[in-house]
Design a protein around this motif. Structure first.
Motif, PDB file in Angstrom:
ATOM      1  N   MET A   1       5.634  17.547   0.293  1.00 13.24           N
ATOM      2  CA  MET A   1       4.671  16.845   1.135  1.00 13.24           C
ATOM      3  C   MET A   1       4.451  17.627   2.430  1.00 13.24           C
ATOM      4  O   MET A   1       5.384  18.188   2.985  1.00 13.24           O
ATOM      5  CB  MET A   1       5.167  15.431   1.452  1.00 13.24           C
ATOM      6  CG  MET A   1       5.268  14.550   0.224  1.00 13.24           C
ATOM      7  SD  MET A   1       5.706  12.864   0.606  1.00 13.24           S
ATOM      8  CE  MET A   1       4.195  12.297   1.313  1.00 13.24           C
ATOM      9  N   PRO A   2       3.218  17.666   2.927  1.00 13.69           N
ATOM     10  CA  PRO A   2       2.956  18.358   4.191  1.00 13.69           C
ATOM     11  C   PRO A   2       3.683  17.663   5.350  1.00 13.69           C
ATOM     12  O   PRO A   2       4.018  16.484   5.280  1.00 13.69           O
ATOM     13  CB  PRO A   2       1.447  18.253   4.370  1.00 13.69           C
ATOM     14  CG  PRO A   2       0.901  17.555   3.188  1.00 13.69           C
ATOM     15  CD  PRO A   2       2.029  17.115   2.336  1.00 13.69           C
TER      16      PRO A   2
ATOM     17  N   SER B   1       2.488   2.569   1.840  1.00  7.93           N
ATOM     18  CA  SER B   1       3.414   1.535   2.293  1.00  7.93           C
ATOM     19  C   SER B   1       3.743   0.591   1.136  1.00  7.93           C
ATOM     20  O   SER B   1       3.102   0.622   0.078  1.00  7.93           O
ATOM     21  CB  SER B   1       2.797   0.745   3.448  1.00  7.93           C
ATOM     22  OG  SER B   1       1.693  -0.012   2.979  1.00  7.93           O
TER      23      SER B   1
ATOM     24  N   GLY C   1       4.484  15.594   8.424  1.00  7.58           N
ATOM     25  CA  GLY C   1       3.865  14.425   9.028  1.00  7.58           C
ATOM     26  C   GLY C   1       3.190  13.490   8.038  1.00  7.58           C
ATOM     27  O   GLY C   1       2.691  12.444   8.428  1.00  7.58           O
ATOM     28  N   ALA C   2       3.166  13.830   6.759  1.00  2.00           N
ATOM     29  CA  ALA C   2       2.518  12.969   5.757  1.00  2.00           C
ATOM     30  C   ALA C   2       3.501  11.905   5.292  1.00  2.00           C
ATOM     31  O   ALA C   2       4.688  12.159   5.143  1.00  2.00           O
ATOM     32  CB  ALA C   2       2.051  13.803   4.580  1.00  2.00           C
ATOM     33  N   HIS C   3       2.974  10.728   5.083  1.00  7.10           N
ATOM     34  CA  HIS C   3       3.796   9.627   4.600  1.00  7.10           C
ATOM     35  C   HIS C   3       3.176   9.103   3.323  1.00  7.10           C
ATOM     36  O   HIS C   3       1.962   9.161   3.115  1.00  7.10           O
ATOM     37  CB  HIS C   3       3.859   8.503   5.636  1.00  7.10           C
ATOM     38  CG  HIS C   3       4.495   8.919   6.920  1.00  7.10           C
ATOM     39  ND1 HIS C   3       5.847   9.097   7.050  1.00  7.10           N
ATOM     40  CD2 HIS C   3       3.967   9.209   8.121  1.00  7.10           C
ATOM     41  CE1 HIS C   3       6.121   9.460   8.286  1.00  7.10           C
ATOM     42  NE2 HIS C   3       4.979   9.549   8.967  1.00  7.10           N
ATOM     43  N   GLY C   4       4.016   8.526   2.483  1.00  6.87           N
ATOM     44  CA  GLY C   4       3.528   7.929   1.245  1.00  6.87           C
ATOM     45  C   GLY C   4       2.930   6.558   1.520  1.00  6.87           C
ATOM     46  O   GLY C   4       2.879   6.091   2.669  1.00  6.87           O
TER      47      GLY C   4
END
Length: 73
Positions: free
Chosen positions: A8-9, A16, A11-14
């Motif tokens: 994942m790049p 919620s 600062g990217a989050h999956g």
């Protein structure tokens, strides 16, 4: 299976938990609509629409199946 953190790049989050819940309910509801259409149409062809008419009977099958699949997914 979750995506590894290295893929994942920065600062990217999956998604919620609420997003996952919405997606599961929408997918379950969609599957339920299709299953309800198939079984409802089959039963209407086999046994007739009954006193409610064809569209209302088919709608009841579809809504009941969508609610069941959407709630349990």
């Amino acid at each position: 299976m979750p995506v590894p953190a290295s893929a994942m790049p920065a600062g990217a989050h999956g998604p919620s938990t609420f997003d996952k819940l919405k997606m599961g309910a929408m997918m379950g509801g969609s599957v339920g609509l299709i299953i309800g259409f198939i079984f409802g149409a089959t039963n209407i062809i086999r046994f007739g629409p009954g006193p409610n008419g064809m569209l209302r009977t088919l709608g009841q099958y579809m809504a009941g199946s969508a609610a069941t699949f959407g709630y349990t997914s």
